[in-house]
Scaffold this motif. Sequence first.
Motif, PDB file in Angstrom:
ATOM      1  N   LEU A   1       0.328  -1.084   0.101  1.00 16.86           N
ATOM      2  CA  LEU A   1       0.062   0.018  -0.370  1.00 16.86           C
ATOM      3  C   LEU A   1       0.767   1.492   0.203  1.00 16.86           C
ATOM      4  O   LEU A   1       0.560   2.215  -0.225  1.00 16.86           O
ATOM      5  N   ILE A   2       1.504   0.666   1.262  1.00 13.47           N
ATOM      6  CA  ILE A   2       2.854   2.831   0.457  1.00 13.47           C
ATOM      7  C   ILE A   2       3.341   3.024  -0.368  1.00 13.47           C
ATOM      8  O   ILE A   2       3.612   3.636  -1.234  1.00 13.47           O
TER       9      ILE A   2
ATOM     10  N   GLU B   1      -3.711  12.449  -4.579  1.00 12.62           N
ATOM     11  CA  GLU B   1      -2.591  13.593  -3.253  1.00 12.62           C
ATOM     12  C   GLU B   1      -2.961  12.455  -2.312  1.00 12.62           C
ATOM     13  O   GLU B   1      -4.617  12.699  -1.688  1.00 12.62           O
ATOM     14  N   ARG B   2      -2.191  12.926  -0.991  1.00 12.05           N
ATOM     15  CA  ARG B   2      -2.676  13.270   0.423  1.00 12.05           C
ATOM     16  C   ARG B   2      -4.001  14.200   0.515  1.00 12.05           C
ATOM     17  O   ARG B   2      -3.126  15.269   0.030  1.00 12.05           O
ATOM     18  N   ALA B   3      -5.405  14.030   0.495  1.00 13.27           N
ATOM     19  CA  ALA B   3      -6.283  14.638   0.905  1.00 13.27           C
ATOM     20  C   ALA B   3      -6.620  14.095   2.244  1.00 13.27           C
ATOM     21  O   ALA B   3      -7.281  13.352   2.455  1.00 13.27           O
ATOM     22  N   ILE B   4      -8.109  15.277   2.834  1.00 16.68           N
ATOM     23  CA  ILE B   4      -8.877  15.186   3.537  1.00 16.68           C
ATOM     24  C   ILE B   4      -9.773  14.176   3.181  1.00 16.68           C
ATOM     25  O   ILE B   4     -10.319  13.577   4.125  1.00 16.68           O
TER      26      ILE B   4
ATOM     27  N   THR C   1      -6.381   3.023   4.083  1.00 19.24           N
ATOM     28  CA  THR C   1      -5.668   1.564   5.634  1.00 19.24           C
ATOM     29  C   THR C   1      -5.913   0.250   5.232  1.00 19.24           C
ATOM     30  O   THR C   1      -5.917   0.091   4.094  1.00 19.24           O
ATOM     31  N   MET C   2      -5.295  -0.482   6.513  1.00 20.07           N
ATOM     32  CA  MET C   2      -5.466  -1.645   6.211  1.00 20.07           C
ATOM     33  C   MET C   2      -6.462  -2.142   7.542  1.00 20.07           C
ATOM     34  O   MET C   2      -6.216  -1.424   8.707  1.00 20.07           O
ATOM     35  N   TRP C   3      -6.797  -3.089   7.102  1.00 17.61           N
ATOM     36  CA  TRP C   3      -7.062  -3.766   8.823  1.00 17.61           C
ATOM     37  C   TRP C   3      -7.721  -5.326   9.092  1.00 17.61           C
ATOM     38  O   TRP C   3      -6.999  -6.056   7.880  1.00 17.61           O
ATOM     39  N   ASP C   4      -7.083  -5.617  10.132  1.00 17.29           N
ATOM     40  CA  ASP C   4      -6.986  -6.956  11.021  1.00 17.29           C
ATOM     41  C   ASP C   4      -8.512  -7.671  10.971  1.00 17.29           C
ATOM     42  O   ASP C   4      -8.925  -6.792  12.315  1.00 17.29           O
TER      43      ASP C   4
ATOM     44  N   ASN D   1      -2.309   7.992   4.765  1.00 14.31           N
ATOM     45  CA  ASN D   1      -2.723   9.818   4.879  1.00 14.31           C
ATOM     46  C   ASN D   1      -2.518  10.849   4.868  1.00 14.31           C
ATOM     47  O   ASN D   1      -0.964  10.580   5.376  1.00 14.31           O
ATOM     48  N   SER D   2      -3.003  11.903   4.597  1.00 14.78           N
ATOM     49  CA  SER D   2      -2.729  13.404   5.300  1.00 14.78           C
ATOM     50  C   SER D   2      -2.296  13.173   6.651  1.00 14.78           C
ATOM     51  O   SER D   2      -3.634  12.743   7.384  1.00 14.78           O
TER      52      SER D   2
END
Length: 177
Positions: free
Chosen positions: A123-124, A134-137, A142-145, A161-162
């Motif tokens: 993901l990175i 772009e990083r934005a509001i 994300t990721m989740w277990d 994220n921003s």
Amino acid sequence: MFAEIKHLDNTELLTKLQNALRVAISSHFAELTRQFDDVCGYAVCAPATFEHVFPAYQLTSELEANAPGSVGLATYFPPEWQSFGTILFDDSVNSLVSEIANRCWGDDNLESNMIYDAMLDVLIDLKRDGLFGERAINRFVTMWDVGGDESMIIAASEKLNSPDVHTCVRSTFGRNA
């Protein structure tokens, strides 16, 4: 193909998973953005048993329909998203994940944190390549277990994220900003 996977060591298996996920996530996200013009959330999810790894996404229009103007769990918690659990990645990812699940519970010492770290690295890399924009509001990745608490969501949020979104994530989950 599955017999070939069984002969890989854990490092090679995780590298193959990363390569397959790069292709699957890129393809899936591109398809989503062709289909919808308001994708605001994207997550990769997996239970600790790794019997499957799957994507989830959130649309701005779904957020607005559920709670206009509010920010909360529906914004940052993938199980609250309309698409959660409705789609899977393709067979190339699933066959690798199946072998990973076998190794997690066998004598191969493949630890879940190694797998989650490998997935986060994908993901990175994709974020760095500009896949998610772009990083934005108004954009959250994300990721989740699955079955775990929100700690992985928060940790991934910081890297994906921003700063403003990350502050909102921490606040949503009751963590000090």
